[in-house]
Motif scaffolding. Sequence first.
Motif, short mmCIF file in Angstrom:
data_model
loop_
_atom_site.label_atom_id
_atom_site.label_comp_id
_atom_site.label_asym_id
_atom_site.label_seq_id
_atom_site.Cartn_x
_atom_site.Cartn_y
_atom_site.Cartn_z
N GLU A 119 0.85 -1.24 0.01
CA GLU A 119 0.13 -0.05 -0.06
C GLU A 119 0.83 1.19 0.01
OE1 GLU A 119 -2.56 -0.47 3.26
OE2 GLU A 119 -3.90 -1.69 2.49
N MET A 120 2.08 1.24 0.65
CA MET A 120 2.89 2.26 0.88
C MET A 120 3.34 2.72 -0.71
SD MET A 120 3.94 5.04 2.58
CE MET A 120 3.38 4.40 4.07
N GLU A 121 3.97 1.72 -1.02
CA GLU A 121 4.43 1.62 -2.48
C GLU A 121 3.51 2.25 -3.51
OE1 GLU A 121 6.12 -2.18 -3.46
OE2 GLU A 121 7.87 -1.89 -2.16
N LYS A 122 2.31 1.64 -3.30
CA LYS A 122 1.25 2.36 -4.38
C LYS A 122 0.98 3.78 -4.06
CE LYS A 122 -3.45 1.24 -6.09
NZ LYS A 122 -4.65 0.47 -5.65
N PHE A 123 1.02 3.96 -3.13
CA PHE A 123 0.80 5.50 -2.57
C PHE A 123 2.14 6.16 -2.92
CE2 PHE A 123 1.62 9.06 0.41
CZ PHE A 123 0.36 9.56 0.15
N ARG A 124 3.31 6.00 -2.79
CA ARG A 124 4.24 6.72 -3.31
C ARG A 124 4.52 6.82 -4.92
NH1 ARG A 124 5.84 9.79 0.50
NH2 ARG A 124 6.40 8.72 2.59
N GLU A 125 3.87 5.77 -5.52
CA GLU A 125 3.77 5.90 -7.03
C GLU A 125 2.95 7.14 -7.34
OE1 GLU A 125 2.79 2.18 -8.40
OE2 GLU A 125 4.56 1.11 -8.12
N GLY A 126 1.92 7.28 -6.64
CA GLY A 126 1.06 8.24 -7.07
C GLY A 126 1.47 9.69 -6.48
N ASN A 127 2.12 9.62 -5.25
CA ASN A 127 2.62 10.83 -4.70
C ASN A 127 4.18 10.59 -4.17
OD1 ASN A 127 -0.22 11.89 -3.85
ND2 ASN A 127 -0.42 10.01 -3.47
N PRO A 128 4.88 10.93 -5.20
CA PRO A 128 6.39 10.74 -4.74
C PRO A 128 6.92 11.82 -3.90
CG PRO A 128 6.10 11.44 -7.03
CD PRO A 128 4.71 11.18 -6.63
N ILE A 170 10.06 14.51 -2.55
CA ILE A 170 11.29 15.52 -3.27
C ILE A 170 12.30 14.60 -3.72
CG2 ILE A 170 12.47 17.40 -3.29
CD1 ILE A 170 9.55 17.89 -3.89
N ALA A 171 12.77 13.78 -2.73
CA ALA A 171 13.98 13.09 -2.67
C ALA A 171 13.97 12.01 -3.73
CB ALA A 171 14.52 12.49 -1.09
N ALA A 172 12.99 11.30 -3.70
CA ALA A 172 12.97 10.41 -4.93
C ALA A 172 12.67 10.89 -6.06
CB ALA A 172 11.51 9.46 -4.51
N THR A 173 12.09 12.12 -6.22
CA THR A 173 11.79 12.59 -7.67
C THR A 173 13.35 13.03 -8.30
OG1 THR A 173 9.76 13.77 -7.14
CG2 THR A 173 10.66 14.80 -8.72
N PHE A 174 14.15 13.67 -7.45
CA PHE A 174 15.52 13.93 -8.09
C PHE A 174 16.45 12.84 -7.76
CE2 PHE A 174 13.02 17.59 -7.17
CZ PHE A 174 13.25 18.46 -8.60
N ARG A 175 16.33 11.76 -7.31
CA ARG A 175 17.44 10.73 -6.99
C ARG A 175 18.33 10.53 -8.29
NH1 ARG A 175 14.39 7.21 -4.78
NH2 ARG A 175 14.88 8.01 -2.60
#
Length: 909
Positions: free
Chosen positions: A117-126, A128-133
């Motif tokens: 559920e957390m991964e699914k949530f992060r896919e839709g709501n990334p 800042i750190a994951a966006t520019f990794r």
Amino acid sequence: PFMSHNLRAPVAPYGDSAPPPGYVPGLGRGAAGFTTRSDIGPGQAPVGSVQTVGGEDGEDGEEREGARGDGGEVGLFGRDAQTYDDDDAEADEIWASIDERMDSRRKDAREAKAKAEMEKFREGNPNIAATFRDLKRGLKDVSYAEWDAIPDIGDYTIKKKKLNVGFMPAPDTLLAKALAEKETTSALAEEKGGEQDLTAVGEGRGTVLGLKLDRLSDSVTGQTTIDPKGYLTDLGAQKITSAAEISDIKKARLLLKSVINTNPKHAPGWIAAARLEELAGKLQQARVFMQKGCDACPKNEDVWIEAARLNTPENGKAILARGVQALPNSVKIWMQAAQLEEEDERKRRVLRRALENVPNSVRLWKALVELSPEDDARVLLARATECCPQHVDLWLALARLESCENARKVLNKARETLPREPQIWITAAKLEEANGNEKMIDKIIARAVKSLKSHGVTIDRDNWIKEAEIAEKSEPPSIATCRAIVNATIGEGVEEEDKKRTWKADAEECMKRGGAETARAIYAHALDSGFSHKKGLWIKAAMLEKQFGTPDAVDAILRKAVTFCPNAEILWLMGAKERWLGGDVSGAREILQAAFDANPDSEEIWLAAFKLEFENGELERARVLLAKARERLTESARVWMKSALVEREAGATDAERELLNKGLEKFPTFWKLWIMLGQLEERAGSDDIKARDAYAQGTKKCPTSVPLWIALAEFEVKRGNTSKARIILETARSKNPANEHLWLAAVRQERAHGNGELADSTIARALQECPNSGLLLAESVRMAPRPQRKSKSVDALRRRDDDPFIIAAIAILFWNDRKIDKARSWWNRAVTIAPDIGDHWASYYKFELQTAGEAAADAVALRCARADPHHGEVWCAIRKRVENWHIPTVEVLKKVAADLDEMSVALGK
């Protein structure tokens, strides 16, 4: 059994006993503000709060049982302190373990579901750190040039800055304070009945500033322009006081005000207050404080001097005039008053007035004499010696100004007045020397020592030696006085058995301080005092003349030395060498002939005579000398070696071989003959067997000769027998354990043939056997990979911080890293510690030639020539070539520098 914390049985307030009727916890200390059902619980209700079913008290006598405070668990499954037993606790524990077990079975599935559920949530709501990794990971490929090309972003934010839109009206107190500041009345204004407007004061300050600017204008042309740069510089030099400093000044002002009011007669308080105001920039207030201080403390000279300092020169003169009226005997005030005068005549007038009040002040007399002409100074000093007869400086100054006869009279009178002062006697001796009467000098100093002892003065030998050095260095130099002082005092307080050692130490200390004449006098006195048969003193005296004297002085002292020590070979050899270095070959021959007459069986003198002829190219004379030496010195192997060298110089191979073979028959354990025979057969090149046999037999006859083993191993390496050379070195190490030279040869042999791993293992074994070997530690530094060189260098220095080989290896590393200053410092340190190693001089010369130019390199070459090195691996190999036997040291230095390749060593090649 184990019991969970959550299921632990409740503890009653009174332990196992029941509480008293009507007990409410905390009621006695006032903690019970109201009663709830949780407070009541299953127990009895408080008195007065029991309600009946019918609503009236005591109607049917049956109390209504309310729900418990722990959730209303009453009845069959209810529990309390009286009914909860061990069985209940065990049951609770079992059910708890069952719940824990069921929860653990579902834990993995629950965590996996939460993670998905957390991964699914992060896919839709990334975030800042994951966006520019991925972009941040790509920064590692950005070059320095691209990074420097990125412009500064500046302040381009689009966020709206919060405006301080809040408004608060000013309080009435602030308005009242502002009005009070504008309408402040000073105490002086109140006394006069008027008010002082601070606005007018501000305008006055503007007027003052304008006047200052007018003073800065051009006084010649009358223009009102000023130098802007100078004005801005003057403004920049002004100190801007911070709020903290202002606060500190205010606190200090209050403190000093309390000090002054408490004790107005305390002069340091007034001075401190004035200096505080000066620091705060209020010079006028500081002057006011000092004026009050002068009135309160008129008998303190520091107050008057400080007041004069804070005022202008004219006002300062007036203040000091008042000061001398209050303190007519104050020397400090008079001196300050004289310093305020600009003309010498006015200064002399002030000082004369001061001496009328304080005639016994030496300071005033000296100041007046310095300002007076010579004739007036003579009169003043005569009067000064009458007023201050106990000050020797005045007597000596008067003696220097008088003529010779009058100076003698002055010094005699001074000696009568001050019989315990040695400076008077020394000055008298200098006076006689200056007038050419040197015969009286020794008598005067001897009488001085005798007179001072009779008056109870202790003769300190060290102080008198220093006086001798002062006499030597005076202008003009008083050499005779220096010698007289040494002769009269050098033996004071020294025991007979300690004289030689003590005098040698005194002379060496004088040489270090540059007192050559004093050291020369000490050696002369020692040699004349029964130590003329000690060759060590003669050698020291000769070295002194060589360093500070002339070649003639060296020759004279050596000629005198051999008359007292005819059997001292080194004195004869030093004399012959000095003659030879001076270009007098015939004189050197005469000295050696006299040495032969005194020491007919001296090997050193025979070899010195051979060297004299050999170095001057007289091979026939050298052959004749060596032939006679072989007949006379039957036990000298060196004579046979030198004979073979003469034949090598002449190119007579057969004669050289014959001499070597005959020498080996007589001296089979002299390893140098074996190695020379092997080198001869190598040069001949006709048969390798003879050369190998020469080296092999030499190692058998001289198994402890390390150079022989190394020569044999190098011979095999040249013939391509690497394995055999390795075996030879291993055999040599077994016969000569813990020998650094053998280990070093083995390491270099493996490196030369590209066996890097074997070389590393060999150097590791070598350092285990010879852990403090400077040669091996330096080689380990050179062999280390570049990242490990620093740690290897630190480890080597930790073991041997004074080894020249380690220091030279580190200097090469600095040179390779282009750290020129550090490399120069380490090279200089290496040649200073061991000046006899020629390889280091050659590397130092090459370093200066490449980095600083020919001038610096020539300076190094000059130092090398003075050191005259005789050791070094490459140095000895080049020096011992026949064509290089007779060339000067500087030429050898240049050839060795051209042959060395430090950079290949630094790069590990």
